[in-house]
Design an enzyme around this catalytic site. Structure first.
Site, short mmCIF file in Angstrom:
data_model
loop_
_atom_site.label_atom_id
_atom_site.label_comp_id
_atom_site.label_asym_id
_atom_site.label_seq_id
_atom_site.Cartn_x
_atom_site.Cartn_y
_atom_site.Cartn_z
CG ASP A 93 -2.14 0.91 0.98
OD1 ASP A 93 -2.18 1.61 -0.06
OD2 ASP A 93 -3.03 0.94 1.85
CB SER A 94 0.35 4.43 -1.69
OG SER A 94 -0.87 4.75 -1.05
N GLY A 95 0.91 4.13 1.57
CA GLY A 95 1.17 4.99 2.72
C GLY A 95 0.11 6.05 2.91
N GLY A 96 -0.64 6.35 1.85
CA GLY A 96 -1.68 7.38 1.95
C GLY A 96 -2.64 7.08 3.10
CG ASP A 147 -5.20 6.48 -1.70
OD1 ASP A 147 -4.13 6.32 -1.06
OD2 ASP A 147 -6.21 5.80 -1.48
CD GLN A 191 -9.95 6.97 -1.80
OE1 GLN A 191 -11.00 7.01 -1.13
NE2 GLN A 191 -8.94 6.16 -1.46
N GLY A 218 -11.36 3.81 0.24
CA GLY A 218 -12.30 4.65 0.96
C GLY A 218 -13.54 3.93 1.47
CG ASP A 268 -5.87 -5.41 2.06
OD1 ASP A 268 -6.43 -4.69 1.21
OD2 ASP A 268 -5.57 -4.99 3.20
CB CYS A 306 -10.07 -26.17 9.17
SG CYS A 306 -8.58 -25.19 8.86
CB CYS A 308 -5.03 -24.97 9.36
SG CYS A 308 -5.59 -24.88 11.06
CB CYS A 311 -8.06 -27.77 12.28
SG CYS A 311 -8.83 -26.18 12.61
CG HIS A 337 -8.39 -21.92 12.24
ND1 HIS A 337 -8.85 -23.05 11.59
CD2 HIS A 337 -9.46 -21.09 12.37
CE1 HIS A 337 -10.15 -22.92 11.37
NE2 HIS A 337 -10.55 -21.74 11.82
N1 GUN Z 1 -6.65 0.53 2.61
C1 GUN Z 1 -7.97 0.52 2.90
N2 GUN Z 1 -8.60 1.56 2.30
C2 GUN Z 1 -7.65 2.25 1.64
C3 GUN Z 1 -7.68 3.44 0.83
O1 GUN Z 1 -8.71 4.08 0.61
N3 GUN Z 1 -6.48 3.84 0.30
C4 GUN Z 1 -5.31 3.17 0.53
N4 GUN Z 1 -4.18 3.63 -0.01
N5 GUN Z 1 -5.26 2.05 1.28
C5 GUN Z 1 -6.42 1.61 1.82
ZN ZN Z 2 -7.86 -24.80 11.03
#
Ligand code: GUN
Ligand code: ZN
Length: 374
Positions: A93-96, A147, A191, A218, A268, A306, A308, A311, A337
């Site tokens: 992720d960009s850090g934004g 962003d 966004q 967002g 994610d 499961c 894993c 389990c 798990h």
């Molecule tokens: N992770 C969850 N939502 C966002 C988002 O709006 N922008 C960025 N960069 N990461 C996120």
């Molecule tokens: Zn499991």
């Protein structure tokens, strides 16, 4: 090797898609769930564990790794792949988003965002170019543009101005990392807050820029589940059909299945890993908390369905004991798990899409997750 960025759709079921995305570190089969490894580690697991549960790709965070240990240090030590001994794809992720959620005293200008470190209060500036350079130093396979993610409830006029700034920043990120460079990919982020027309504008502007994929940002920022689905149902179909779509930071098993149904390919979320550490476990029969007294002498496996290590090896009674005693092994087994539950669900999703059986699968999960409210 097929050219990184190539996205092949192998099967469709309604709007749901199953495909492959090529990266410099191999193929990702979609729809995919990406475990979160903010600090260059998925908390409590090692790369062998991640291979065992068949994680295909993990996420890292620009903001955290820039602060500590520093992206230039990571670059000198082989990028995230060499530094963390991870041989499969990495998305950063960009850090934004982290600047907006963690850092203090932010100031946003056309240039970028200035903020103070949540670790030592030191001042920093992220520009779009800088965010890309950091992700290049980290050796990321899939980079995200810088962003601005506006808070839930932000009014229309600010949101409209903000998405335009996000578009200009996105174009600067693409200029900093031209398409095809090093086989590393760059995704734009839609966004526009909770206004359908602004989401449309954001998507249309970003689609003018040649990104290898498009994320929906967002969301999951404090809105109701219904509101999130409303915005997602509006936004996902606007995005190019032939590029991967990534829903950032979402969510529960049902959120993910609903996202897949709307044509999302990548997800994610910290939920499976964070919940694991407070004893909340996802199972084929719904969500449970391992600390409950009913598990005290329960000799059965956590989830009989499961595969894993936790389990296959331990009883609910033992997992409860580890949790009550705050033993380190509790974090590891619960995380193994929960992540395996998410990853196995995605394996089932890919197979079901191939067989035209995705809606039946979603109904099965809905039945298990309605009663446990997730
Ligand atoms: N992770 C969850 N939502 C966002 C988002 O709006 N922008 C960025 N960069 N990461 C996120
Ligand atoms: Zn499991």
């Amino acid at each position: 090797m097929t050219r990184p960025g190539t996205f092949n759709i192998l099967a469709r079921d309604g709007a749901a898609r199953h495909g492959t995305l090529e990266t410099a570190h191999g193929t990702v089969r979609t729809p995919v769930f990406m475990p979160v490894g903010t600090q260059a580690t998925v908390k409590s697991l090692d790369p062998r564990d991640l291979h065992d549960i068949r994680a295909q790709i993990v996420l890292g965070n620009t903001y955290h790794l820039y602060m500590r240990p520093g992206d230039e240090l990571v670059a000198r030590l082989g990028g995230l792949h060499g530094f963390a001994a991870w041989d499969r794809p990495v998305l950063t992720d960009s850090g934004g988003y982290q600047v907006f959620s963690l850092a203090g005293l932010r100031e946003i200008t056309e240039t970028g965002v200035t903020f103070r470190s949540h670790i030592d209060g030191s001042p920093h500036l992220f520009t779009p170019e800088k965010a890309v350079q950091i992700q290049q130093n980290l050796g990321s396979d899939i980079m995200m543009v810088l962003d601005e993610c506006v808070a839930y409830g932000t009014e229309y006029d600010y949101t409209a101005k903000s998405l335009e700034l996000t578009t200009r920043w996105a174009a600067r990120c693409r200029d900093e990392h031209p398409i095809g460079q090093n086989g590393r990919l760059l995704f734009g982020i839609v966004q526009g807050g909770f206004y359908e027309d602004l989401r449309t504008i954001s998507a249309q502007q970003l689609m003018e820029i040649p990104f290898e994929g498009f994320a929906i940002g967002g969301l999951s920022v404090g809105e109701s589940p219904d509101e999130m689905r409303r915005l997602l149902a509006h936004t996902a179909p606007i995005l190019p059909d032939d590029k991967p779509r990534y829903l950032m930071g979402v969510g529960t098993p049902m959120d993910i299945l609903d996202g897949v149904a709307l044509g999302v390919d990548m997800f994610d979320c910290v939920l499976p890993t964070r919940n694991a550490r407070n004893g909340t476990l996802f199972t084929s029969f719904g969500k449970i908390n391992i600390k409950q007294a009913r598990f005290k002498e329960d000799d059965s496996p956590l989830d009989p369905e499961c595969d894993c290590y936790a389990c296959r090896t331990f009883s609910r009674a033992y997992l409860r004991h580890l949790y009550m005693a705050r033993e380190l092994l509790s974090y590891r087994l619960n995380t193994l798990h929960n992540l395996r539950f998410y990853l196995k669900m995605m394996e089932e999703v890919r197979e079901a899409i191939g067989q035209g059986a995705f809606e039946a699968l979603r109904a099965r999960y809905r039945a298990a997750y309605e009663q446990s409210e997730q």
